[in-house]
Design an enzyme around this catalytic site. Structure first.
Site, PDB file in Angstrom:
ATOM      1  N   THR A 166       0.791  -1.317   0.107  1.00  0.00           N
ATOM      2  CA  THR A 166       0.117  -0.031  -0.069  1.00  0.00           C
ATOM      3  C   THR A 166       0.940   1.267   0.142  1.00  0.00           C
ATOM      4  O   THR A 166       1.832   1.137   0.487  1.00  0.00           O
ATOM      5  CB  THR A 166      -0.832   0.147   1.337  1.00  0.00           C
ATOM      6  OG1 THR A 166      -1.680   1.168   1.352  1.00  0.00           O
ATOM      7  CG2 THR A 166      -0.046  -0.383   2.597  1.00  0.00           C
ATOM      8  N   ASP A 167       0.243   2.454  -0.440  1.00  0.00           N
ATOM      9  CA  ASP A 167       0.963   3.471  -0.388  1.00  0.00           C
ATOM     10  C   ASP A 167       1.142   4.092   0.880  1.00  0.00           C
ATOM     11  O   ASP A 167       1.854   5.003   1.271  1.00  0.00           O
ATOM     12  CB  ASP A 167       0.321   4.592  -1.390  1.00  0.00           C
ATOM     13  CG  ASP A 167      -1.269   4.986  -0.945  1.00  0.00           C
ATOM     14  OD1 ASP A 167      -1.762   4.392  -0.190  1.00  0.00           O
ATOM     15  OD2 ASP A 167      -1.855   5.679  -1.719  1.00  0.00           O
ATOM     16  N   GLU A 168       0.270   3.547   1.844  1.00  0.00           N
ATOM     17  CA  GLU A 168       0.417   4.181   3.378  1.00  0.00           C
ATOM     18  C   GLU A 168       1.606   3.921   3.896  1.00  0.00           C
ATOM     19  O   GLU A 168       1.605   4.713   5.136  1.00  0.00           O
ATOM     20  CB  GLU A 168      -0.999   3.659   3.914  1.00  0.00           C
ATOM     21  CG  GLU A 168      -2.319   3.968   3.484  1.00  0.00           C
ATOM     22  CD  GLU A 168      -3.611   3.630   4.246  1.00  0.00           C
ATOM     23  OE1 GLU A 168      -3.389   3.973   5.577  1.00  0.00           O
ATOM     24  OE2 GLU A 168      -4.355   3.237   3.731  1.00  0.00           O
TER      25      GLU A 168
ATOM     26  N   TYR B 100      -1.665  -0.131  11.169  1.00  0.00           N
ATOM     27  CA  TYR B 100      -1.904  -0.739   9.861  1.00  0.00           C
ATOM     28  C   TYR B 100      -0.834  -0.661   8.942  1.00  0.00           C
ATOM     29  O   TYR B 100      -0.096  -1.487   8.248  1.00  0.00           O
ATOM     30  CB  TYR B 100      -3.075  -0.385   9.073  1.00  0.00           C
ATOM     31  CG  TYR B 100      -3.082  -0.492   7.747  1.00  0.00           C
ATOM     32  CD1 TYR B 100      -3.136  -1.983   7.197  1.00  0.00           C
ATOM     33  CD2 TYR B 100      -3.196   0.283   6.556  1.00  0.00           C
ATOM     34  CE1 TYR B 100      -3.096  -2.303   5.908  1.00  0.00           C
ATOM     35  CE2 TYR B 100      -3.162  -0.153   5.272  1.00  0.00           C
ATOM     36  CZ  TYR B 100      -3.259  -1.431   4.917  1.00  0.00           C
ATOM     37  OH  TYR B 100      -3.100  -1.651   3.573  1.00  0.00           O
TER      38      TYR B 100
ATOM     39  N   LYS C 116       2.195  -3.246   7.224  1.00  0.00           N
ATOM     40  CA  LYS C 116       2.480  -3.415   5.813  1.00  0.00           C
ATOM     41  C   LYS C 116       4.006  -3.154   5.586  1.00  0.00           C
ATOM     42  O   LYS C 116       4.572  -3.710   4.770  1.00  0.00           O
ATOM     43  CB  LYS C 116       1.384  -2.567   5.050  1.00  0.00           C
ATOM     44  CG  LYS C 116       0.106  -3.208   5.143  1.00  0.00           C
ATOM     45  CD  LYS C 116      -0.114  -4.501   4.727  1.00  0.00           C
ATOM     46  CE  LYS C 116       0.316  -4.732   3.139  1.00  0.00           C
ATOM     47  NZ  LYS C 116       0.090  -6.106   2.707  1.00  0.00           N
TER      48      LYS C 116
END
Length: 309
Positions: free
Chosen positions: A116-118, A140, A144
């Site tokens: 993810t970009d997060e 989260y 990741k």
């Protein structure tokens, strides 16, 4: 015929990836937590295994013989990670390591870790390229990032052919109604108000799930070991702008919006530079206008899928 194992394949993105596979012998491994739904795979040829990516003994039995393993298995909802991070660390970090070790032991030729970009945190202007440092700001995102780093370590230390994809916000049919687009659609279809965090100025880049999965398939075919590939979207919108489009699509007004306290550590903006993947030939096909219209129609036409959520 290529043998493909898809972990988390009964979830929103994983099931769409399975639907897009052609001429493959597909095995789906899924724990079937609240967001996993076998109905997402109806009519799609596959072999289903109910299980956990943290179960090393199970993986030792099902991973061998596969030509490709794609890891979608993850806890993915930021709000839930703020309430309790342990399951996120277990699945997204330990689960990734357990799966990669099974792939290494079995000699799997290719693995893709879906991320993810997060992991990058927040960016005020410009876009991250694949060399940007990871600075996660939620449990989260941190979990990741941990899984991604383990994947890169397996590529460097063991020579495992594992590539990593990082994508923006997905939308489309069969997304569990906890993320903003399906939550707002299903609330509005029920006649309920929708909760808009803070001032609604947080910016996200939106990509249709089919375009995301096309990018993953390309990385599975030509991605280099240990390399990261961005899959960017087609519409960068504030949450308030997104809300306006959803209200219009559902025939509702701003009286259906309830402003609520902002989320802890809420990242202000995400943006990915996807030139690396585009150089390999990937392009998004579905415009946000087309994709959002079709997504609203799907939820309107399939109330039985989401009515119990």
């Amino acid at each position: 015929m290529k043998r493909v194992l898809v972990t988390g394949g009964a979830g929103f993105i994983g099931s769409q990836f399975v639907r897009g596979l052609r001429d493959a012998d597909v095995t789906v491994l899924d724990k079937l937590t609240y967001a996993g739904n076998r109905a997402n795979l109806e009519g799609v040829p596959h072999r289903f295994v109910h299980g956990d990516v943290c179960d090393a003994e199970l993986l030792s039995r099902i991973v061998p013989g596969h030509d490709l393993v794609v890891n979608f298995a993850a806890e993915s909802h930021v709000d839930r990670s703020i309430e309790g991070a342990a399951e996120f660390v277990r699945t997204n970090v330990l689960g990734t390591q357990t799966l990669l070790q099974a792939c290494l032991d079995a000699g799997v030729p290719k693995v893709v870790q879906v991320s993810t970009d997060e992991v990058y945190g927040s960016i005020d202007i410009g876009s991250w390229d694949e060399s940007a440092p990871v600075r996660p700001r939620s449990p989260y995102a941190a979990s990741k990032a941990g899984g991604d780093m383990i994947a890169q370590a397996y590529a460097i230390t063991h020579g495992l052919n594992v590539s990593i994809t990082r994508c923006g916000n997905n939308y489309g049919p069969r997304q569990y109604p906890e993320k903003i687009i399906p939550l707002f659609i299903t609330n509005l279809l029920r006649g309920r108000k929708v909760p808009l965090y803070g001032d609604g100025g947080n910016v996200r880049d939106w990509i249709h799930v089919e375009d995301h999965c096309a990018g993953i398939r390309l990385v599975a075919d030509v991605g280099e070991p240990g390399e990261v590939y961005h899959i960017a979207g087609t519409a960068e919108l504030t949450n308030k702008e997104l809300t306006a489009r959803l209200l219009e699509a559902c025939g509702k007004g701003w009286d259906m919006v309830e402003y609520v306290a902002d989320r802890k550590g809420h990242d202000r903006r995400y943006s990915l530079d996807d030139r690396k993947l585009r150089a390999l030939g990937w392009r998004p096909r579905i415009s946000f206008e087309q994709g959002l219209k079709e997504t609203v129609r799907w939820y309107r036409d399939n109330p039985g899928w989401w009515a119990g959520t």
